[in-house]
Design a protein around this motif. Structure first.
Motif, mmCIF file in Angstrom:
data_model
loop_
_atom_site.group_PDB
_atom_site.id
_atom_site.type_symbol
_atom_site.label_atom_id
_atom_site.label_comp_id
_atom_site.label_asym_id
_atom_site.label_seq_id
_atom_site.Cartn_x
_atom_site.Cartn_y
_atom_site.Cartn_z
ATOM 1 N N GLY A 148 18.603 40.044 -9.486
ATOM 2 C CA GLY A 148 20.042 39.845 -9.258
ATOM 3 C C GLY A 148 20.426 38.495 -8.667
ATOM 4 N N GLY A 149 19.488 37.569 -8.616
ATOM 5 C CA GLY A 149 19.810 36.233 -8.088
ATOM 6 C C GLY A 149 19.742 35.182 -9.179
ATOM 7 N N GLY A 150 19.308 33.993 -8.821
ATOM 8 C CA GLY A 150 19.213 32.918 -9.805
ATOM 9 C C GLY A 150 18.592 31.688 -9.185
ATOM 10 N N GLY A 151 18.713 30.546 -9.879
ATOM 11 C CA GLY A 151 18.172 29.304 -9.338
ATOM 12 C C GLY A 151 17.563 28.432 -10.406
ATOM 13 N N HIS A 152 16.496 27.759 -10.035
ATOM 14 C CA HIS A 152 15.831 26.790 -10.914
ATOM 15 C C HIS A 152 14.403 27.267 -11.192
ATOM 16 N N TYR A 212 18.534 40.952 3.368
ATOM 17 C CA TYR A 212 17.514 39.905 3.319
ATOM 18 C C TYR A 212 17.821 38.892 2.227
ATOM 19 N N HIS A 213 17.612 37.607 2.534
ATOM 20 C CA HIS A 213 17.621 36.577 1.506
ATOM 21 C C HIS A 213 16.167 36.269 1.161
ATOM 22 N N VAL A 214 15.879 36.242 -0.124
ATOM 23 C CA VAL A 214 14.512 35.974 -0.562
ATOM 24 C C VAL A 214 14.476 34.589 -1.200
ATOM 25 N N SER A 215 13.663 33.695 -0.623
ATOM 26 C CA SER A 215 13.497 32.348 -1.170
ATOM 27 C C SER A 215 12.204 32.283 -1.958
ATOM 28 N N LEU A 216 12.282 31.804 -3.176
ATOM 29 C CA LEU A 216 11.108 31.695 -4.040
ATOM 30 C C LEU A 216 10.860 30.237 -4.403
ATOM 31 N N ARG A 217 9.607 29.825 -4.376
ATOM 32 C CA ARG A 217 9.240 28.481 -4.829
ATOM 33 C C ARG A 217 7.992 28.588 -5.681
ATOM 34 N N SER A 218 7.870 27.730 -6.705
ATOM 35 C CA SER A 218 6.613 27.683 -7.437
ATOM 36 C C SER A 218 6.120 26.246 -7.480
ATOM 37 N N ALA A 268 27.465 26.151 -7.541
ATOM 38 C CA ALA A 268 27.403 27.624 -7.455
ATOM 39 C C ALA A 268 27.215 28.201 -8.860
ATOM 40 N N SER A 269 26.086 28.888 -9.080
ATOM 41 C CA SER A 269 25.729 29.293 -10.440
ATOM 42 C C SER A 269 26.448 30.543 -10.926
ATOM 43 N N SER A 270 26.953 31.347 -9.992
ATOM 44 C CA SER A 270 27.669 32.559 -10.422
ATOM 45 C C SER A 270 28.745 32.861 -9.387
ATOM 46 N N HIS A 280 24.209 22.443 -11.770
ATOM 47 C CA HIS A 280 22.969 22.067 -12.464
ATOM 48 C C HIS A 280 21.982 23.228 -12.564
ATOM 49 N N HIS A 281 22.419 24.450 -12.250
ATOM 50 C CA HIS A 281 21.509 25.604 -12.338
ATOM 51 C C HIS A 281 21.392 26.106 -13.780
ATOM 52 N N ILE A 282 20.167 26.323 -14.214
ATOM 53 C CA ILE A 282 19.935 26.834 -15.563
ATOM 54 C C ILE A 282 20.464 28.262 -15.696
ATOM 55 N N ARG A 301 11.572 25.978 -10.358
ATOM 56 C CA ARG A 301 10.676 25.832 -9.201
ATOM 57 C C ARG A 301 11.280 26.272 -7.864
ATOM 58 N N ALA A 302 12.559 26.629 -7.850
ATOM 59 C CA ALA A 302 13.211 27.074 -6.596
ATOM 60 C C ALA A 302 14.315 28.049 -6.948
ATOM 61 N N ALA A 303 14.185 29.266 -6.471
ATOM 62 C CA ALA A 303 15.198 30.266 -6.804
ATOM 63 C C ALA A 303 15.309 31.252 -5.656
ATOM 64 N N GLY A 304 16.265 32.173 -5.765
ATOM 65 C CA GLY A 304 16.432 33.132 -4.677
ATOM 66 C C GLY A 304 17.289 34.307 -5.068
ATOM 67 N N PHE A 305 17.267 35.327 -4.231
ATOM 68 C CA PHE A 305 18.127 36.498 -4.412
ATOM 69 C C PHE A 305 18.250 37.199 -3.071
ATOM 70 N N SER A 306 19.163 38.179 -3.023
ATOM 71 C CA SER A 306 19.347 38.941 -1.785
ATOM 72 C C SER A 306 19.056 40.408 -2.040
ATOM 73 N N ILE A 307 18.550 41.116 -1.021
ATOM 74 C CA ILE A 307 18.380 42.571 -1.143
ATOM 75 C C ILE A 307 18.814 43.251 0.146
HETATM 76 P P1 5GP Z 1 16.910 28.856 -1.406
HETATM 77 O O1 5GP Z 1 15.616 29.570 -1.511
HETATM 78 O O2 5GP Z 1 16.744 27.470 -0.890
HETATM 79 O O3 5GP Z 1 17.967 29.633 -0.717
HETATM 80 O O4 5GP Z 1 17.450 28.712 -2.882
HETATM 81 C C1 5GP Z 1 16.721 28.067 -3.884
HETATM 82 C C2 5GP Z 1 17.553 27.946 -5.129
HETATM 83 O O5 5GP Z 1 17.882 29.229 -5.634
HETATM 84 C C3 5GP Z 1 18.885 27.236 -4.918
HETATM 85 O O6 5GP Z 1 19.083 26.388 -6.020
HETATM 86 C C4 5GP Z 1 19.903 28.324 -4.885
HETATM 87 O O7 5GP Z 1 21.102 27.884 -5.413
HETATM 88 C C5 5GP Z 1 19.286 29.423 -5.723
HETATM 89 N N1 5GP Z 1 19.587 30.723 -5.126
HETATM 90 C C6 5GP Z 1 19.161 31.179 -3.941
HETATM 91 N N2 5GP Z 1 19.633 32.422 -3.710
HETATM 92 C C7 5GP Z 1 20.387 32.765 -4.763
HETATM 93 C C8 5GP Z 1 21.155 33.927 -5.107
HETATM 94 O O8 5GP Z 1 21.238 34.919 -4.381
HETATM 95 N N3 5GP Z 1 21.796 33.884 -6.309
HETATM 96 C C9 5GP Z 1 21.729 32.808 -7.150
HETATM 97 N N4 5GP Z 1 22.391 32.854 -8.317
HETATM 98 N N5 5GP Z 1 21.019 31.719 -6.843
HETATM 99 C C10 5GP Z 1 20.349 31.678 -5.681
#
Ligand code: 5GP
Ligand code: MN
Length: 329
Positions: free
Chosen positions: A295-299, A275-281, A94-96, A117-119, A301-307
């Motif tokens: 307002g989210g976080g991740g890696h 909404y959960h937003v999933s991002l990939r590159s 859990a990164s935050s 392991h999250h940057i 090549r894979a990250a996300g946030f909520s709105i």
């Molecule tokens: P996924 O798209 O599979 O939910 O998340 C991809 C990556 O982004 C995962 O490593 C996850 O921990 C991180 N991530 C997704 N949503 C959030 C978020 O709302 N906040 C933070 N800090 N990281 C997120």
């Protein structure tokens, strides 16, 4: 405390007999694998553990019986037990602090160690072992349990490999290093079964998920000369096939697979207007920077946030514009 390693964490673990293990909301394979592995490993050392997540766990992960057996959902009974019987809290993957849900408000009552392991980790524990070079938190767990001389059996080896496999896209994402293969090889020697894991993760798709995929594809849009692909999953689309939001398939990787696409994005409604937003590159865009901006976080090549919004189309347009600028400038 920054810049610690598995040795520092191991010496803290040796001082405690009752250890709480906490995973993140919207739990993924790495979160549950890390929790179950720590739980099994520490129990072999004679420790008492309680693994908790303040959220439901997706059906595809409950296919692993130990996930259901070992991980408890936060409720008032568990809360009482936490306070009365445990002193050390290990937070995994859990990164935050917002990522652990309501457990965030109890942080100050415990000695807290963060293993991640999250940057984008914000170093919110009393001790923080953060290593972005690791493909998965589960890979760090292997390092820690091996340092503690835990004797791996087949079950533990398989549960530990689960998180490494899922977070690296079964050993194909950029976060797959030589060390990832070494750890996977060692877990395989100890009895881990990668095809058992893969069959549960990939060979268990309910046909309704394929129907949903058809609907998601019908809403697919491209932007920025085909570099951005995005689509939407609403509660209405899920209920059409009786899929619970926690069981919604991710599908974002399917969008990334399109030729020419660098950034793929799926907006998934999991509560009304939330909404959960999933991002990939694919190769070069650092999507963790985009997620941080919202307002989210991740890696990378894979990250996300909520709105939260009652006008998702407007938000999508704004975010796509932001990413277009991000990619083209
Ligand atoms: P996924 O798209 O599979 O939910 O998340 C991809 C990556 O982004 C995962 O490593 C996850 O921990 C991180 N991530 C997704 N949503 C959030 C978020 O709302 N906040 C933070 N800090 N990281 C997120
Ligand atoms: Mn992870």
């Amino acid at each position: 405390m920054h810049d610690v390693d598995e040795k520092v964490v191991a010496s803290e673990i040796k001082k405690s007999n009752n250890i709480l293990l906490v995973g993140h909301i919207l739990p993924d394979g790495d979160a549950v694998s890390s929790l179950v592995s720590m739980s099994l490993g520490l129990e072999k050392l004679g420790k008492r553990t309680l693994a908790i997540i303040d959220d439901e766990i997706g059906e595809y992960l409950l296919e692993f019986p130990l996930v259901k057996e070992k991980i408890k959902r936060l409720d008032s009974e568990i809360e009482q037990m936490m306070f009365n019987e445990f002193d050390l809290m290990l937070i995994l993957d859990a990164s935050s602090p917002d990522r652990i849900g309501r457990i965030e408000k109890y942080l100050s009552y415990f000695h807290v160690i963060v293993i991640d392991h999250h940057i984008t980790n914000t170093y919110y524990g009393n001790i923080n072992w953060v290593d972005p070079s690791m493909g998965a938190t589960a890979q760090m767990i292997y390092k820690l349990l091996s340092f503690l001389n835990v004797d791996y059996d087949e079950q533990l080896a398989t549960m530990n490999l689960l998180g490494i496999a899922t977070d690296t896209g079964f050993f194909k994402y950029e976060n797959t290093g030589a060390e990832t293969f070494r750890v996977a090889a060692s877990l395989t020697e100890k009895g881990a079964n990668i095809s058992y894991i893969s069959n549960r993760i990939h060979g268990n798709t309910p046909v309704e998920h394929i129907y949903l995929y058809r609907d998601v594809i019908s809403k697919l849009k491209l932007a920025s000369k085909g570099m951005i692909a995005y689509s939407l999953i609403t509660l209405g689309m899920l209920s059409k096939y009786n899929i619970l939001p926690k069981d919604s398939p991710s599908l974002v990787e399917n969008l990334r697979s399109i030729k020419g696409v660098e950034v793929a994005m799926v907006f998934q409604e999991y509560e009304k207007n939330l909404y959960h937003v999933s991002l990939r590159s694919k190769e070069w865009a650092d999507v963790s920077k985009i997620a941080l901006e919202f307002g989210g976080g991740g890696h990378p090549r894979a990250a996300g946030f909520s709105i939260r919004t009652d006008n998702i189309d407007f938000e999508i347009q704004k975010i796509v514009e932001y990413i277009t600028n991000f990619l083209e400038n």
